[in-house]
Structures are given as C-alpha cells and as structure tokens.
Design a protein around this motif. Sequence first.
Motif, PDB file in Angstrom:
ATOM      1  N   ARG D 183     -44.298 -56.269 -40.836  1.00 42.87           N
ATOM      2  CA  ARG D 183     -43.068 -56.875 -40.747  1.00 42.87           C
ATOM      3  C   ARG D 183     -43.147 -57.944 -39.612  1.00 42.87           C
ATOM      4  N   GLU D 209     -40.546 -47.433 -50.737  1.00 39.05           N
ATOM      5  CA  GLU D 209     -39.456 -47.603 -50.116  1.00 39.05           C
ATOM      6  C   GLU D 209     -39.690 -49.003 -49.385  1.00 39.05           C
ATOM      7  N   GLU D 210     -40.657 -48.823 -48.690  1.00 41.99           N
ATOM      8  CA  GLU D 210     -40.807 -50.113 -47.586  1.00 41.99           C
ATOM      9  C   GLU D 210     -41.223 -51.281 -48.498  1.00 41.99           C
ATOM     10  N   ASP D 213     -38.115 -52.800 -49.472  1.00 39.41           N
ATOM     11  CA  ASP D 213     -37.323 -53.473 -48.247  1.00 39.41           C
ATOM     12  C   ASP D 213     -37.948 -54.726 -48.154  1.00 39.41           C
ATOM     13  N   ARG D 216     -37.318 -57.326 -50.709  1.00 40.35           N
ATOM     14  CA  ARG D 216     -35.726 -57.561 -50.396  1.00 40.35           C
ATOM     15  C   ARG D 216     -35.802 -58.832 -49.360  1.00 40.35           C
TER      16      ARG D 216
ATOM     17  N   LYS E 273     -31.816 -52.124 -53.798  1.00 39.34           N
ATOM     18  CA  LYS E 273     -31.048 -51.811 -52.632  1.00 39.34           C
ATOM     19  C   LYS E 273     -30.641 -53.355 -51.997  1.00 39.34           C
ATOM     20  N   ARG E 276     -28.098 -52.720 -49.348  1.00 41.72           N
ATOM     21  CA  ARG E 276     -28.396 -52.288 -47.802  1.00 41.72           C
ATOM     22  C   ARG E 276     -28.604 -53.620 -47.063  1.00 41.72           C
ATOM     23  N   ARG E 277     -29.290 -54.506 -47.344  1.00 44.21           N
ATOM     24  CA  ARG E 277     -29.541 -55.748 -46.788  1.00 44.21           C
ATOM     25  C   ARG E 277     -28.046 -56.561 -46.447  1.00 44.21           C
TER      26      ARG E 277
END
Lengths: 300, 352, 411, 278, 283
Positions: D183, D209-210, D213, D216, E273, E276-277
């Motif tokens: 990250r 889950e990561e 993220d 995203r 999600k 969330r962000r």
Amino acid sequence: MNLNFFFEVLIGGLLSGVMYALVAIGFVLIYKASGVFNFAQGAMVFFAALTCVGMVDQFGFSLWLAVPLTIVVMIILGIAIERMVLRPLVNQPEITLFMATIGLAFFIEGLAQLVWGAQVHKLELPIEDVPSEYLMEKFNILVSQFDIMAAGVCALLVTSLALLFSQTKVGRALRAVADDHQAALAVGIPLQRIWAVLWAVAGLVALVAGMLWGARNGVQFALTFVALKALPVLILGGFTSMPGAIVGGLIIGATEKMAEVYIGPLVGGGIEGWFPYVLALLFLLVRPEGLFGEKIIRRI
Amino acid sequence: MLYREAGQFKTSYQADSQIFPILQDRIALLSLLVVAIVVVPQLASAYTLSAILIPFLIFSLAALGLNILTGYAGQLSLGTAAFMAVGAFASYNFIARLPGLPILLAFVLGGLSAAMVGIAFGLPSLRIRGFYLAASTLATQFFVVWCLTKIPYLTNYSSSGVITAQKIVIFGYSFDTPASKYLLVLAVVALMALLAKNMIRSNVGRSWMAVRDMDVAAEVIGFRLMRTKLLAFAVSSFYCGVAGALYAYAYLGTVEPEAYSLDLSFRILFMVIIGGVGSVLGSFLGAAFIVLLPVFLNIVAHSFALPTSVASNLELMVFGALIIFFLIVEPHGLARLWQIAKEKLRLWPFPH
Amino acid sequence: DDQYVALPSYRVGPYAAGGSGFYGGIIDYFNLVNLSGGVNGVKISWEECETEYNPSRGVECYERLKTKNGGATMVEPLSTGVAYGVLDRLATDKIPMTTIGYGRSDAANGKVFPYVFPLITSYWNQAAAMIKYLGDKNGGMDKLKGKKIVHLYHDSAFGKEPMPVLDALSKQYGFELIKIPVTPPGTEQQSQWLQIRQANPDHVILWGWGAMNAVAIKTAQRNGFPREKMLGVWWAGSEEDTVPTGDAAKGYSAMTFNTPGNYPLMDDIHKKLYDAGKGNLADRSRIGSVYHMRGVSAAILWVEAMRTAQEKFGKGKPVTGEQMRWGLEHLNVDEARQKAIGALGMLPVVKTSCDDHEGSGAVKVQQWDGKKWNAITPNWIIGDKALTRKLLEESSAAYAAEKKITPACAK
Amino acid sequence: MLMNEPDNRFEAALANDSGGRKIGPVILDMQNISLSFGGVRALTDISFNVKQHEIRAIIGPNGAGKSSMLNVINGVYRPQQGEIIYRGQHRKNMDCYAAAKSGIARTFQNIALFKGMTVLDNIMTGRNLKMKSNFLMQALYWGPARREEIEHRVKAEEIIDFLEIQAIRKTPVGRLPYGLQKRVELGRALAAEPEILLLDEPMAGMNVEEKQDMCRFILDVNDQFGTTIVLIEHDMGVVMDISDRVVVLDYGKKIGDGTPDEVRTNQDVINAYLGVAE
Amino acid sequence: MNHAANTANAAVTAAAAAPYLSVNNVEVIYDHVILVLKGVSLQVPQGKIVALLGANGAGKSTTLKTISTLLRGERGDVTKGEVQFKGERIDQLTPNELVKRGLSQVMEGRHCFGHLSIEENLLTGAYTRNASRAELKESLEKVYHYFPRLRERRTSQAGYTSGGEQQMCAIGRALMAKPSMILLDEPSMGIAPQIVEEIFGIVKDLNSKENVSFLLAEQNTSIALRYADFGYILENGRVVMEGAAAELSANEDVKEFYLGVSGAGRKSFRDMKFYRRRKRWLA
Ligand SMILES: Nc1ncnc2c1ncn2[C@@H]1O[C@H](COP(=O)(O)OP(=O)(O)OP(=O)(O)O)[C@@H](O)[C@H]1O
Ligand SMILES: Nc1ncnc2c1ncn2[C@@H]1O[C@H](COP(=O)(O)OP(=O)(O)OP(=O)(O)O)[C@@H](O)[C@H]1O
Ligand SMILES: [Mg+2]
Ligand SMILES: [Mg+2]
C-alpha cells in the motif's frame, strides 16, 4: 630497452603477485562463504605467523612441532570467532559484520602481542630466499627460488579451495550462505558449523601466508599490512573467485612493478601505493564485479 | 515518565516537520548547547578542551561527512582522510598565497577543493558498488597523500614536506587559547551539523537515502543517480575537508601528509559504524566512543599498575571486544541504542 | 618532590618493538638513578601513555600527561607525527621536548624553536656524515666523483628530509644521486631493488623506518645485491631491523649515535635492576640493544639537563619546565662526565647552546655481523656542518616568518 | 492529464466528484517490442496499446514476460527491437528519468520501497520531481525551501489519508507487514501524480478484504484523477472485474488482447493460463 | 476470544490426533519493543493440513518463523511460551536440526539464492540429506515434474528468473529435504491461478500419499480452506477463531471478510465497499 631486465621485472612482479594472491585467498574464502569482508585477515596472518615463531623462539620447539600446534590454535580461533562474533550477528547487514571483523582485528592484534610480545622475529624456512642459480645460469634471469616455491604453494592452495567450492555440496552451500543467511538457515544448512570450519580454514590459509611472508620479511606487526596489498588483487579478480585471486594477483603484481620501474621515475616514483588501486578501479569501470567475480544482481 | 510525547499534538505539518519534534528533545539539545558554549569553557581544563573536546568535535564533523556519504547515500568509502587532507592543505595554500584571506573563507575554500576531489573520485560510484567501491576509494587515499608528498608546491616548498598551520585570526581576534579554539570549532561543527540535519530532512536527504536503499527504484521514481551520488560525494567531502582543515588549524598545528593516513580513514569509518550508520547523532556518539574509549581504557589499564606493554595490549583487546559487543547488542549502532532507550523510557513504567 | 617527565610511549602497533626498547631504556636508567638517590636527592618520576604512534592520540597523551604531578618538565614522543602535533603547544606550556635523532632538523635553532631539542644529531647532519663516511671509505671525498649513490627512501616527509643536503653534496662532490622512493609501509620492494640492480650503484643509502628496513635487506639478498654496499640510517640500524632477516643482513651497516658495546652502566642495569626483577624490558636479551641503549642515552641527557638546571636554580629540588629548558640548552656531557656515569663513548660529547640545540652532530657507523652490531668507525664522524648550518638558518627563518616569530634566545 | 496542470488535483478531484470516466485516445503504444537476455527471450514482437483513462490489465503465466513489459515501458529494460510511442513521441526505448518526468509511475512485484526510510519519507520521495528548491536552500531550510517542503508534506498527507495509513506514517517501512508495504508503494507512486500508473501485482499476498480495498483505491485513482492504469495481476476475479481491456502474454508472446469477456473465452488463453473458463 | 472454547477445541483436536506440532501461548517481541504475538497457541495434528489465516500484519509469518527458530536472525525474541514438535521442545534447536527432524519452512517472499542456478538452489534444499547422486536426481525429477517451468530454467541464475519462478523454486527447494512437516508461508503469492491450484494439489498429494503435515499461512482464504483440514484465524497477534475448515468456511464473518462472499454471493470487486471509501472522502 634491456629485454633481460624487462623479463626480470615481469617475472619478479608476477611472483610478487603470487604472494599477494596468497593473502587474497583468505579474503575470498570468507567473503564467498558469508558475504563478509574480513578486515581481520591481516591480523590473522600476523597472529598465525607470530604464534608459530613464538613457539619456536620462546619454547624452543622445532618448526615441525610448532606448525601443527599453530594449526590447532588457528582452528580453535576459528571456532571461537564463530561462536562469539558471527553467531550472534547472523543475518545482519554486511557492513555490520564488516565492522565486527574490525573489532576482531584489534582483538587479535592485541592478543598476539600480549602473548608473544612486540619483538620482531625471524622465521627460517628450509628454503632460502636467494636467486635461483639454475635460472641464473641457464637464462641469465634473476628469480628467487623462494618465490618459485611460494608460487607452488599458492597454486596448490587455490586449486584445492577452488575444487572445494565448485565440486562439493559444502561449496554450494557456502555460496548459498553468502546470498542469503536467513534462507540458508531455512533450508537446513548448518551455518554455524560451516562458518566455524571456514574460519578455521581461513586461519590455515593465514598461517601459510604468514609463514611465507614472515620468512620473506620477518615476523612483525607489519604483516598485518600485507592485507593492503591484497585488496586491489581482490577487486580486480573479484571478491568471490579463487582463480580470480590468482589471476588478479599476477596482473597486479606484474603491472605494479612495470609501472614503478618504467613510469615511476617520470613522476617521482613511489606510485606502487596507488597504482594497483587505480588500475583495479579502471578495470572495474569496465566490469564492476571484477574479472571473475559473480555478477551483482540488480533487479526489480 | 520523564520522556513522553503524549499531550504534544502537532497541529500543523510545519510543527511536525521541525528538526526535533519532541519538546524534551528540543529542551535537551538547547541546554546541551548552552552548557557547551557557556559552562564548558569555564569549567573544563585545558586538557579536556584541547585534547578531548576539540578532537572529538573535529572527528564528529568528519564522521558526519562520511555518514552523509556512507550512512545516507550508501556509498562505502575508505578515503575520508584524503578528503580531510585536501581540505587542510588547500586551506593552507589559500592562506599562504592569498594574504589577507579571511581564515573562515579559507576553510570554506578548502572544503570546496575537497568537494571537487570528492566529485572526481566519486565518479566510479556510478558503476561500482559496495565493497568494490570501498576498496577503490582507497585509490583516493593513497593517491592524494602521494600527491601531497610529491608535489612541493602543495606544501609551499617546505623542506620537510610538512605544513605549519597559520594562526587563526578572525576580525583581529586571535584564537590561540584552548577555550577560544574550542568555541570556534564548536560553532563550525554545530552550524554544519544543523545544515546536515536540514539537508537530511529535505528532498536531498531523501534522494540520498532512496539511492542507498534501492537505486533502481530511486531512478524509476525520478532521482538522477549520477547527480544524487555526486552531490553526496561533494557534500560529504566538503564536510571532511572542513574537518581536515580544523584538524590542522585547531588541533595539530604542524602536520605532515601522513597525519591523514589510511589509519585515520578507518578510525572515522569506525566512528560512523559504531555510532550509527545514517544518523547525525550517531556521528557524534561514534566519535565520542572512538576518541574517548581508548583514553578511558588507557587510564583504567594504567591504574591497575600492570606492566605498560601488557596494559597497552589489553587496552587494544578490550577496545576490539567492546566494538563487537556493541554490534551484537545493537547492530545499528549507538544512536539506535539511544533511540530504543528513549522508546522504552516513553513507555515506562508500562512495558508494551 | 619528584622531577616529573612525560613519556607518551607506544608499545603496541607497527612500531611497538622500537617503542618498547626505547622507553624501556629510559625507564631503566631512571630507575637506576632513583636507586642511587636520584638527581641530587630528587627522585625522577614519569608517566607513560599509549600513543600507538598516532598523532592525535599522541597529542591527547601529551595534554593528559603534561598537567599531572604538578606539571611535566620534559617530553619525548619518539614519533615525528606526535612531535609535530605538540610542537606549537610547547612554548605556551613551557615544556621542553627532545626529539633525539628525528623530527625537524631546523629545530636545532634555539632562537626559533626555544623548546625543541633535536639532541645529539639531526637528519641533515646524519646525511652529511653519511656522505663523509662514504667518501672516507672510498679514500677521500674527491674519490666520490663519478660514483653512483642510491637514496632509497621511505616516501614521506621523513625520507625526503635529507634531500637538500644530499643534493648539495652531490653537486659539490660530483657523485650521481639516484632517488628511489618506497611507498610506506614498504612491505614490497621488488621493483625498487630491480631498479637498483639495474643502476648498479656503488652505495645504497637506506633511509627507512619500521618494517621497510628488514624488507629492504631481504629484497637486496633475493636480488643478489651485496649488503656491504648498503648504509642505513640510524632508524634502520637496530636489531629489530636485522634480526628478522636472518643471515641476509650480515655485512650490512648503518649509522648510529650510540657505540655498541659493554659499559659499566649497562652492567649496573643488569645487576641492580634486572637481577632484582626491576627491569622494564620483558626480554633480558634486549638489554643493550640499539633501541634500549638509545633510550638510556636519552635518559642520560635528560638527567644531565636536570643536574645542570639544578646547579643554576638550586640543588636538591626539582626544576620547572622552563628551568629544564635552560638545562637542556646548557648541556655539557663531555668525556669526563660520561666516564662518571659509566658510559664513556656510548654517545658522542654533547654540548648545547641557544644556537645549537643539537649539541653534537657526531655519529658512528656500525655493522651487523649476523649476531650483533659492531662499531666499524673508531671515531665519531661529523659531516659538512657549515652546509647544514646554512640550510638550518634558511629553513628556520622561513618557519619564523610564517609563524611570525622574532628569533631570539630565551632567557 | 498534463504535467503542467495545477498541483491541487486531489482537492479538485474531491470537489467535483463526478466520477465520469471517459476513455480517451491511445496514450501509449508499444509496437513490436522484443527483448531478450542472453538466450532467454522474455518478449517477442509484442504490440499493444493503452488508452487514456483506461485500466489495462496484463496477464499471463509465470515467466511470461509481464514484469519485463512494465520494465520496458518505464525504461528499466531496453528492448532490442520495437518502438514505444508515448504521447505522440516515438522512441526506441525509454529512460527511467524521462519516463518519470513524463508522468509514468509504478510499483514493483518484489516490493522496492526504501527500507530505511519512514512511510512518510517514502511517499515524499514520490514528489521529488515536483520540488524545485536547490540543495543549498534545503540545507538552510529557509524561505521557499521550507514552504515547498510543507506544501508537499500536505500532499503526502492527503495520500496517507487516502490510503488509510495514518497510523504508520512514522514507521520505517522495513518493519511493516507485506500488505501494508504494498500500500505504501502505491502511495509513493501516487504521490508523483502520474499520468500512467504501472502496477505489478499490487494485490499479491492480500486477503479478499484487502484486495477489495486495493481495488477500491485503484478504481478511485482511475475515476477521480483520471489516471491511466496498467495492471499485472494473477487474481482473475480482480482482473475481470476492474479492467477495461486485457492483454495476455505467454512465453513472451501475445496470445490474446481484448475486453475481459473476449479474453475469458479465448481458447488460447484458456489453454495457456486460465485452465478452466471462469 | 472465549477461553473455554479454546481449551475445549484444543481438547477436541488433541483427541482426534496427538498434536504433531504444537505452539503454546507464544509471545514474540521484535527489537525489544515491538510486541507482535500476544500468546498464540495452535496445534497441527500429524498428517493434517492446517491453515493460518489473517490480515496483513496479523503475525502469521512471525508465528511460522517462531516455529522454525528463524526469528533469532531478525532480532525477534520469544519471551513466553514454547513450541513442540513430535513431543519434543524445539525452541532452542537450530534450524539445521529442525530440518533434519523433518521440519522445513518455505519463507515468505521467496528468498532464493540469487547467484545460484535454479538447479543448485534445489540441490541446497537437500543439504541435510545424505543422499546419493541417484536419489538426488530422483528428487530433482520429482520437483521438475511438479514445476515443469523450473526444468526449463534450471541453468538460469535464480536472481534473474521471474517472481513466480522464484516462488516455485523456493517451494521445490523445501521439498528436496523430504520433510515430514512443511511450514508454507504464502505459497500462492504471485503465482498464476492455474499453478496455485497445482501447488495446492501438490500439497494435498504429499499430504495424502506421503503423510506430510502442513501449516500454511495463506491470504487466499478460499483455496486454503478448500484444501485444509483445520484453520486458525489470527488477528493482531492473537488467535481469534479456530475450527475445522468446513466450519470456518460456513461462518458468516469469515465469509464476509475473508472469502468476499456475503449473503448475496460473490460481489464484483468493482462494486465492493464503495461506501467506506466514499464516506471517508466526503468527510
Ligand atoms: N523484523 C521486524 N522488526 C520489527 N517488526 C516486525 C518485524 N517483522 C515483522 N514485524 C511486525 O510484526 C507484525 C506481524 O508481522 P508478520 O510479518 O508476522 O505479519 P503477517 O501476518 O505475516 O502479514 P502478511 O500477511 O502481510 O505477510 C507486523 O506488524 C510487523 O510490522
Ligand atoms: N534481467 C533479466 N535477466 C535475465 N532474464 C530475465 C531478466 N528479467 C527477466 N528475465 C526472464 O524473462 C522471463 C520473463 O520474466 P518476467 O519477470 O517478465 O515474468 P512475469 O511475467 O512477470 O512472471 P511472474 O508472473 O512470475 O512475475 C523470465 O523467464 C525471466 O527469467
Ligand atoms: Mg512478474
Ligand atoms: Mg507474512
């Protein structure tokens, strides 16, 4: 130009190079097996020679007894170094280990002089350091017979060590260790034992170098300086190559003598101190890992 | 719970990017400076000043210079003493040949000369790395000292090849007492340490560290390797050059080129590694260790009434053993040890 | 109260062998003097500090030792680098320093260097004496014409020091001077000796120090160069330089300012000190060795300086550094005095003055017979002192100008 | 997006969160690239292009030459043959500095963070090309240098917030777990505000889950800053979900190129890489 | 974590099979100050595959390094607890002795010997075995059989091979020691999906045919739980959940956070999600 003289300079240089190589081998041994630049190699040369001579001079042992005893001492020293210095520092960056060997050098120098005193000693090997008469008569070239013997010893050492590295499982393991301590441990290479053995062998190489250099120049503290002569040999030949040490030694020896004899007078002389370094450096610009050194892998 | 940062919230990045973000550190440093400037010259004996503190400060500066190169930019060098020599001999020549040149300017010029030599000998670093580079920097060491012994011009044709540092006079004030020399050295070192600290926390410093940690990635990010490395060589040599000039002018007085021998290069490298590679504080701690420990050991050894030669050898052994001991306890040097102590203190009395 | 002197000595490192012999000699003589009640009842005390032959540690030692025991009244570092490092401090500290047989030759000018005493002889006088000796050996100075002399030197300030003298003499007497440097530490000299063999000189002056000497002798042997043609400086003429070479040094000669041999004084040292377990050397066989005897000589001169100073400033109490300086400047160790000490002929007659902090300039030549050194010149040799004096004046004047010193004799 | 645009893209992006992603013209065109190392042919005559604002995936089995391709794009490797056309400029090969200067940033397969530096410093290095003060000013830490430093610090902090790594800002990266290092590396690349972002397996070693993220983050960057993204990834779920077009390499050859759906059904691709059709 | 459940569970596993490897209440501190494992306990029964799951930084790698005693080289200290292998305490042994006893580790992040060729890398794996040339050849063949790509690259220096090739090399190297228990740290990292399946196939194969036990730290939860018998979930240096693999796969939280499937089935990464962000950005 006097051709005969030229050859004398050349041969003298080559043979001096062999003497440098002898010291360089000790460095290569340790570097190849652990990635450690062993600053204490010079001190070990001094320690080994002094111990051997000390036994002869102070205890009156014969050389034939003193040498095996010194071998035992060097083995013990190797094991002790592994236990007290290397083992706690496994997996540390190279520079840390390098520093530890500096500490080691101080320690060994102090120890050697504490035990055997600061006097200088002479060391007499059965072969005398005088010009070989045979060569003198036959070719009218002046070469010391001692140097010829030293070259033989050196060749023998290098061959056997090179075989050790290239032909045995231990050799392979050693190269693995130099790449990555942690991974070497993980595959079950007994790092500790190997290091102890290796430092013991380095001790023996130091003894050989110490005996030959000691017989040449006397056994005294200045033996620790012969390491300085070995460094350009190392960078030229590559830190990781046994044959490199020999070839590097020959090149450095020959060119530095040539330079001193033929270029030196033009610039006031005394260029032997830096010339080999500059030569090695120029060479590195072409091949950054030395003549036979392993290519430094830079990849992302 | 003496050392806590709790309650010290940074409300701006400005506050957070101060040199010493923690209040206690700032107070400690300030009081240390006050003590060094006001109290020490009053209380310290001439011996402490001229035989301990002055060399300590000078070596710290040289170590700082080497640390910039080795610790921050990752280029191992064994030629420090050569750069010091250039600084000293260049300063000497500037003063000798340009009468009326202010001495501080001469030091700066000496430093710049060293920087130039540094750049020249730094060029191979673009291709050569690690111990190969270290061994080749020895070329610098031997070559520079050779030049100084061979070229009479550089020693102003002095028959014995030594130079005698001129008196230090600044604005008519002559620095000849230990205390005044000490203050001068302190001022120079403190200022240069501050500048170093600033560089390190700015983009230059980051460029050095990036090149040190992974040069290929640094290049990909847009640092130019050549410029970064050469700048590191230049800045480092500048520091060493000034240190070398101080070594001649504020410490030894009369120097031969051999005073800047390989041995000195090694000692400075030891300081950096023992103190902490990549730490300004470490340069000072390392210098203290290498300067003070032998003195301390010498005093201790002699107080045992051992035969001198035994004492001297034991001293050497203990010194070597202590280096190893410290490395085992903390491979990242005294500075890291200090930092861990602080971290512990911060948590104290609640471990973890 | 004691007469305290500072001994920044070195007993580890590359020059440990010389350092331990020299300082051992000094301390042995001090102990001997103290055993017989001291100098007019004043005991001598001293303190050693390990310098490792390193200038910056040497300065620290000097600074540490100088304030001990009420202040040091004399110092002798036996290291050019350390001597330079403390040179500037002596006048302020009012501590005289002796540099016996080393250091700046021009320091013999007491008007410029009031606190420095290159006692007995300096490098320049040595060089002049060497040429004198070689001339005599060849049957007269005029015979030097056309001869080849190699100056094989330690490539440093030390090795370059005699060059002005050698150059001047070579011009004067018409011998060819070939200068060949050896890069310190000098553990490899093959190329130098090949060059020498090629040049085939009549004499080789070995201006070496430390490990370089033994290597030179050994390399001469391996290249078949006769050692009889080699003449070393006094730092290349000790057991430390010849013993490690085995038989190679047989026939090699070197300068010295001590005549090797037996003296009542040395017997005393054997009997009163070593037999009683109070000797400073670990190895008894080194008693009377060149370095040891050199230390004893240094100590003799110091003690004489104390005596001289006490005569002027009050017998039976220790003198200050300043007074000691006066003592050193008014030394007169003549043969009678040497005889009284039990060291007649061990060192040349030394008589100093403000103009001449050297006091002698006389040397001998000794030769190694494979076991020990033997003096081969019955008389003390003195070279062209007029020449060295001229050089000395010039050089010290330049120093004075640079340092803004007005040359004058101290009171 | 061009280099000389104002530096406040983050705020701009925040302000008009329109999210409208319009795929533009071809910005990077690789033509007939071949690269070999000694005997190993890493890439053989590969051509493909990348359009502005798109997410372009490169997939393929291990050793196919994916990473080598990225290395060619930003000048770490020089191809023996072929041409790179970037923003209309034709070149035989890129050069690292030029690539960085013209807005190409990347992350690496084997994390290439600066291990001895803190997270914040690592991210700050990403902004180096935007810093103008010279080292003397920095040494004095005075005036413009100081202001500049603080300005960039603000940007770096924005990225730290964006990636939610506030808590570790002052930690040396060497001590961080693998996933966080990835990250941070992304953060360093983002700090350069690049035109094209090359990501080499950014999600390796992450759990679902990561990965979510990370996806995203990537989508946000692409959406909000319009950054073009070239992505290597082995998780087909991710690739198929977020990429616009996919190029498939095998043994240094291109065996497929097209939308995820096209690629998914390409028989060569199935044989060489996917195994079973997903 | 519910302590009672923990002991109960332990009892269940203990009853099922004597633990081959057991980690008891281990606490680990790095650099004297960073507490990473806060009392981790787990068991691996003989002949089973146990998965160790958890987010980045949970301490999986640390746990594995604790077991293989490689922690020492990273300035980590085990301050509490003990590790047993085949009923013997092993925390004081050297890694070499562990490998000899049949416990091998594949480290996270490959760690191939860069200057050695792929084949030499594999051969070092057999260091502890006193194998004849023929035996070595056979083992090599087996590894090449599993990873044909390695055969192609056998003479290349490992430092120049691709990430995936290095990963295969690291796994193959561990297999060369013929271990009875393997600690696998993220074997799927950087590996093409097809090969991932193959690797897990190999794991299953070795497990069922040669009775090799596995403890694998893995991020790819779905595949790990598919092949494992038992699983532990580590968060923040503590075991927060444990159970049979099937049980864990069925757990709602695990589904949501580790498998990426919620009630509605698998969601596209594109839609995931977002809120969330978004929330953060708007704040
Ligand atoms: N050498 C070290 N020094 C200090 N801290 C460390 C060190 N190694 C790991 N840590 C810390 O220990 C914690 C656990 O790390 P570990 O590598 O065990 O996590 P992990 O579960 O394997 O994560 P990942 O899935 O990312 O590999 C992390 O917070 C990390 O920062
Ligand atoms: N610098 C190099 N020297 C020699 N060979 C190389 C070099 N870089 C890559 N290769 C070889 O080129 C081929 C392609 O490598 P690359 O790293 O591009 O693969 P990849 O597609 O990224 O694979 P992976 O998914 O496993 O990372 C490999 O066989 C590799 O060994
Ligand atoms: Mg790749
Ligand atoms: Mg992990």
